[in-house]
Motif scaffolding. Structure first.
Motif, mmCIF file in Angstrom:
data_model
loop_
_atom_site.group_PDB
_atom_site.id
_atom_site.type_symbol
_atom_site.label_atom_id
_atom_site.label_comp_id
_atom_site.label_asym_id
_atom_site.label_seq_id
_atom_site.Cartn_x
_atom_site.Cartn_y
_atom_site.Cartn_z
ATOM 1 N N GLU A 68 0.964 -1.228 -0.034
ATOM 2 C CA GLU A 68 -0.061 0.101 -0.194
ATOM 3 C C GLU A 68 1.120 1.027 0.097
ATOM 4 O O GLU A 68 1.820 1.147 0.768
ATOM 5 C CB GLU A 68 -0.968 0.080 1.210
ATOM 6 N N VAL A 71 -0.399 8.205 -1.662
ATOM 7 C CA VAL A 71 -0.073 9.064 -2.965
ATOM 8 C C VAL A 71 0.222 10.531 -2.531
ATOM 9 O O VAL A 71 -0.717 11.193 -1.786
ATOM 10 C CB VAL A 71 -1.265 8.961 -3.716
ATOM 11 N N LEU A 98 4.823 8.151 -4.861
ATOM 12 C CA LEU A 98 4.257 7.036 -4.120
ATOM 13 C C LEU A 98 5.167 6.671 -2.931
ATOM 14 O O LEU A 98 6.339 6.617 -3.000
ATOM 15 C CB LEU A 98 4.004 5.647 -4.940
ATOM 16 N N LEU A 149 -0.410 2.597 -14.773
ATOM 17 C CA LEU A 149 -1.595 2.739 -13.826
ATOM 18 C C LEU A 149 -2.336 4.028 -14.614
ATOM 19 O O LEU A 149 -1.949 4.445 -15.684
ATOM 20 C CB LEU A 149 -1.269 3.135 -12.551
ATOM 21 N N ASP A 153 -6.610 5.577 -10.620
ATOM 22 C CA ASP A 153 -6.063 4.557 -9.803
ATOM 23 C C ASP A 153 -5.609 5.520 -8.451
ATOM 24 O O ASP A 153 -5.708 5.027 -7.545
ATOM 25 C CB ASP A 153 -5.030 3.715 -10.309
ATOM 26 N N LEU A 154 -5.136 6.768 -8.831
ATOM 27 C CA LEU A 154 -4.596 7.404 -7.696
ATOM 28 C C LEU A 154 -5.314 8.454 -6.861
ATOM 29 O O LEU A 154 -4.937 8.837 -5.824
ATOM 30 C CB LEU A 154 -3.229 8.326 -8.249
ATOM 31 N N TYR A 159 -2.630 3.991 -3.202
ATOM 32 C CA TYR A 159 -2.525 2.944 -4.138
ATOM 33 C C TYR A 159 -1.916 1.715 -3.857
ATOM 34 O O TYR A 159 -0.850 1.901 -3.006
ATOM 35 C CB TYR A 159 -1.842 3.795 -5.222
ATOM 36 N N LEU A 161 0.331 -0.636 -4.821
ATOM 37 C CA LEU A 161 1.582 -0.845 -5.797
ATOM 38 C C LEU A 161 2.132 -2.324 -5.932
ATOM 39 O O LEU A 161 2.601 -2.924 -4.774
ATOM 40 C CB LEU A 161 2.690 -0.054 -5.329
#
Length: 204
Positions: A68, A71, A98, A149, A153-154, A159, A161
């Motif tokens: 996880e 962002v 990220l 992505l 998604d953000l 997000y 990852l």
């Protein structure tokens, strides 16, 4: 002089990401969904053909490399020229950063937006994370790997990852035909990421 082809064509990979997400169900484990992801990646590869596809290799799927990430959105970042495998530099900007923890190490990766793709209807919301790590040049491709992505998604601010979805650019398979973005130094991870696609060894 033959013009270089733009190597970064995300359509296949975006399809595969959507496929992996859609196949995940109560009866199907995360690991099974990633195996399906890999099988479809191999079957639909745009460059590697025939028996050479048997040489596409992946690290074992593990949730240890599914983390996880917080962002940090970067607004109005300046455009810059990202280095590529050819002499051509391509315009990108940092869209977000990220922040995550991987095997007890605090890390961060920059997410980039392509100016060229922004101007297309199909890929206007596309982003990508190019990165290198300790395995680069040994177990994995020298010039790093990519994760795809989208802007959506953000948007939640968090997000997932998943390094199991890291793939090689086309330049990992053929030389001189494609212009592949080279991960900026800020995306060089000081850890070994043993997940996703490994180095390609063409069959002889």
């Amino acid at each position: 002089m033959q013009l270089m082809k733009i190597a970064y064509k995300p359509s296949l990979f975006l399809f595969l990401i959507a496929f992996a997400g859609s196949t995940l169900s109560a009866q199907e484990s995360y690991r099974d969904s990633l195996y399906n992801f890999q099988q479809n990646y191999v079957s639909n590869h745009g460059v590697v053909k025939g028996n050479d596809r048997k040489q596409l290799q992946f690290y074992p799927v593990t949730t240890d490399y599914r983390v996880e990430a917080r962002v940090e959105r970067i607004y109005e970042a300046p455009w810059f020229k990202m280095e590529t495998s050819s002499k051509e530099k391509q315009p990108y900007r940092v869209y977000a950063v990220l922040h995550f923890l991987l095997r007890d190490t605090v890390l961060k990766l920059h997410v980039y937006q392509s100016q060229r793709l922004m101007d297309t209807k199909e890929y206007a919301d596309h982003l990508f994370v190019p990165f290198t790590d300790i395995t680069s040049g040994n177990e994995s491709y020298d010039n790093g790997r990519y994760i795809d992505l989208t802007i959506a998604d953000l948007e939640p601010g968090v997000y997932i990852l998943d390094f199991n979805k890291a793939y090689n650019p086309y330049c990992a398979y053929v030389t001189g035909q494609y212009s592949c973005p080279v991960p900026p130094r800020e995306n060089d991870l000081p850890v070994a990421v043993r997940a996703g696609e490994m180095r390609f060894n063409k069959a002889h």
